[in-house]
Design a protein around this motif. Sequence first.
Motif, PDB file in Angstrom:
ATOM      1  N   THR A 157       0.828  -1.206   0.000  1.00  0.00           N
ATOM      2  CA  THR A 157       0.000   0.000   0.000  1.00  0.00           C
ATOM      3  C   THR A 157       0.860   1.252   0.000  1.00  0.00           C
ATOM      4  N   ALA A 158       1.934   1.241   0.808  1.00  0.00           N
ATOM      5  CA  ALA A 158       2.837   2.405   0.860  1.00  0.00           C
ATOM      6  C   ALA A 158       3.561   2.597  -0.473  1.00  0.00           C
ATOM      7  N   ASP A 161       1.374   4.212  -3.021  1.00  0.00           N
ATOM      8  CA  ASP A 161       1.079   5.615  -2.747  1.00  0.00           C
ATOM      9  C   ASP A 161       2.175   6.534  -3.269  1.00  0.00           C
ATOM     10  N   ALA A 165       7.029   5.306   3.238  1.00  0.00           N
ATOM     11  CA  ALA A 165       6.128   4.505   4.064  1.00  0.00           C
ATOM     12  C   ALA A 165       6.049   5.080   5.478  1.00  0.00           C
ATOM     13  N   HIS A 192      -0.024   4.661   6.325  1.00  0.00           N
ATOM     14  CA  HIS A 192      -0.427   3.637   5.356  1.00  0.00           C
ATOM     15  C   HIS A 192      -1.001   2.383   5.998  1.00  0.00           C
TER      16      HIS A 192
END
Length: 315
Positions: A157-158, A161, A165, A192
């Motif tokens: 997810t990080a 983005d 992170a 995150h």
Amino acid sequence: MAGNSKRRGAVRKPGTKKGPTVGSGGVRRRGLEGRGATPPAHQRPNHPAAKRAAKAQAQARRQSGKKTDDTEIVLGRNPVLECLRAGVPATALYVVLGAEADERLTESVQLAADAGISILEVQRHDLDRIATNGLHQGVALQIPPYAYAHPNDLLSTAAADGSPALLVALDNISDPRNLGAIVRSVAAFGGHGVLIPQRRSASVTAVAWRTSAGAAARLRVARAPNLTRALKGWADAGLQIVGLDADGDTTVDELDGSGPMVVVVGSEGKGLSRLVRETCDAVVSIPMAGPTESLNASVAAGVVLAEIARQRRGR
């Protein structure tokens, strides 16, 4: 003619002291005694109301499925309404047949209908069995087990983005209200995800959902069988492990939050456990101006996350 009738009368068998073999002779008098008040309709086996109650009970069991330790039943009109307002992903709303409607119950039913949650009418005694104290106020909400992510999913997810992170791990946090408040802070300051250990930790319950004010629906929470091992894996992936403890080696004022990092929050009472503390690259504390010795864990996490967000905005 008298004495010539062929009908057998109430006679006693030869050689026995038992009662007469023909006619009741008063032996069944006990069966003619009253049996008390007539039971309610839903308690009569062949009554239509009893069949409807049995059908509703079977349907409730099918909806709930096999009960696990993570499955929750929220009881009471205020708690149920708060969960529905917060967007808790419930699966069923139970309403007692004939329950007195008020604004809370009406809004709960409306919110459940809008969210596509099953609304089941059940008998009062069905909810009485669920609530040991009977204080359900005619309404209950069933919440399924939370679908936890894998720790590696938070790294993904990080990476998606594009920003460094920012993850938060919880060590010895047992209050679900603290968990919910931390999830809310992480979401507010651009984090995150949140990592919790599988044992001896608060889990994502209805209380945590409500405290997060819906942030638990937007931010992923992962659970690790071994927190120390998961942190070491993140360290190998290039993340800095920063512990937050009242007995830190340095203060948050000296923390460089520009790079990828994990903030590990210890409990207010015990702080960080020994193995987790040894895993951290640095352990920071929050300088206090007054006589207060420590902050609540969720408040302390919010302070550190706000400082990291400030530094990243100023890059």
